[in-house]
Design an enzyme around this catalytic site. Structure first.
Site, mmCIF file in Angstrom:
data_model
loop_
_atom_site.group_PDB
_atom_site.id
_atom_site.type_symbol
_atom_site.label_atom_id
_atom_site.label_comp_id
_atom_site.label_asym_id
_atom_site.label_seq_id
_atom_site.Cartn_x
_atom_site.Cartn_y
_atom_site.Cartn_z
ATOM 1 C CB SER A 1 -0.953 -0.007 1.202
ATOM 2 O OG SER A 1 -0.240 -0.147 2.416
ATOM 3 C CD1 TRP A 2 5.375 3.857 3.306
ATOM 4 C CD2 TRP A 2 3.689 5.102 2.549
ATOM 5 N NE1 TRP A 2 5.668 5.169 3.578
ATOM 6 C CE2 TRP A 2 4.638 5.958 3.121
ATOM 7 C CE3 TRP A 2 2.533 5.665 1.996
ATOM 8 C CZ2 TRP A 2 4.493 7.352 3.161
ATOM 9 C CZ3 TRP A 2 2.382 7.056 2.027
ATOM 10 C CH2 TRP A 2 3.351 7.878 2.604
ATOM 11 C CE LYS B 1 6.964 5.830 8.673
ATOM 12 N NZ LYS B 1 5.667 6.474 8.969
ATOM 13 C CE LYS C 1 4.886 4.600 12.495
ATOM 14 N NZ LYS C 1 3.793 4.080 11.641
ATOM 15 N NE ARG D 1 -0.152 -2.011 7.359
ATOM 16 C CZ ARG D 1 0.867 -2.088 6.528
ATOM 17 N NH1 ARG D 1 1.387 -3.259 6.240
ATOM 18 N NH2 ARG D 1 1.385 -1.019 5.985
#
Length: 341
Positions: free
Chosen positions: A15-16, A110, A194, A258
């Site tokens: 998706s990203w 990430k 995060k 997610r």
């Protein structure tokens, strides 16, 4: 948006990766999206839709997709890696001999390298050598919203200011603001931590603990980011910006996350395996929690929220027991005097 065009290879058709490839193509850059799944890549190339990850959203007609890595990176001005953290090292190794001379490498991955806990810029530098310009793309950004053209702000941190600016200029546009910086350690730390903290707020919301609890977890989670940043050489202002606080707030509150959805499922009593199966995509926090706590233990600092998430993910404690432990901790000053010195 830059006044000149680059050929850009985007590696990773999730998706990203798809969202960023579409963004760059819309800004007029010849963009090639590379992925491993032949059927999915063929569908993207023919229909201009990623039906698996971004169903119903039209991609630019100019965007090309391929499974041929060599063809994807050939003549690229720069390369953008957007794969899960567990695939990052392998992907960098694959492109090392194929990278055109002078082409910089950026990534929007990430997390940390599994097993070693190394930062991704350390992995890339070790494999690619000292002269290749590197940059990390990070900040509060859901792929679906970017692809729909909704306003978004991110930041690009690099060890080569000119290359970071090139990447930011290519991404910057009417609804997409791209800032720059040079703190790769802080940028990567925020993007990794995060995800872990989003599980904590998801668990709290799944247990219906209220908005006060969510706000407390976000704020004390930021404190944990700053505490670890202080001992690994990251700058606090990086964690107070888009790479830290911005990404933390989005991931802890937005149900497109997610990692938050994993926490919600666990807080409602689902098993880890069932929750991951239901989400159907890579959930970075499962591996990242271990790496965060490895860093904390190495530097001798306490990260109670991150540690509770790690323990819940490993089945060592229940969410209820984790909450009880956090609430029973000895009270201390909100910020140690040394945190910002």
């Amino acid at each position: 948006m830059s006044d000149w065009t680059h050929k850009i290879a985007v590696l990773g058709a999730g998706s990203w990766g798809t969202a960023l490839a579409a963004l760059l193509a819309r800004h007029g850059h010849p963009t090639v999206l590379w992925g491993r799944d032949a059927a999915m890549v063929d569908t993207i190339d023919r229909t201009h839709e990623n039906a698996r990850y971004l169903p119903g959203i039209a991609l630019p007609d100019s965007l090309r997709a391929t499974t041929d890595l060599q063809a994807a990176v050939a003549d690229a001005t720069w390369i953008l890696v957007v794969v899960p953290s567990h695939a990052f090292t392998e992907t960098i190794r694959l492109i090392a001999p194929l990278r055109p001379a002078g082409a910089g490498v950026a990534w929007a991955t990430k997390g940390f390298e599994p097993g070693s806990g190394r930062f991704l810029h350390e992995v890339a530098r070790d494999i690619l050598g000292p002269s290749v310009p590197l940059a990390v793309v990070t900040g509060p950004s859901f792929a679906k919203e970017v692809t729909l053209g909704l306003p978004t702000a991110i930041t690009v941190h690099g060890d080569d200011a000119a290359f970071a600016q090139v990447v930011a200029d290519a991404m910057h546009g009417p609804t997409f603001r791209a800032y720059t910086g040079d703190d790769m350690v802080g940028a990567e730390l925020g993007g990794a931590m995060k995800n872990v903290l989003a599980v904590a707020t998801g668990v709290a919301d799944g247990m219906q603990l209220g908005l006060n609890a969510r706000a407390g977890l976000i704020t004390r989670g930021l404190n944990e980011m700053l505490r670890l940043a202080a001992v690994i050489g990251a700058r606090p202002e990086t964690l107070m910006g888009l790479a830290g606080l911005g990404d933390l707030v989005l991931t802890c509150t937005g149900d497109l996350s997610r990692n938050r959805r994993l926490g919600l499922a666990l807080g409602r009593g689902q098993s880890l395996d069932d929750a991951i199966r239901e989400i159907g995509q890579v959930v970075e926090s499962v591996q990242t929690a271990d790496e965060v706590m490895r860093q904390a233990e190495h530097h001798g600092i306490e990260l109670p929220i991150s540690n509770a998430v790690r323990a819940v993910l490993h089945g060592e404690i229940t969410p209820e027991a984790g909450l009880k432990e956090l609430l029973a901790r000895e009270r201390k000053p909100e910020y140690p005097q040394t945190l910002f010195t």
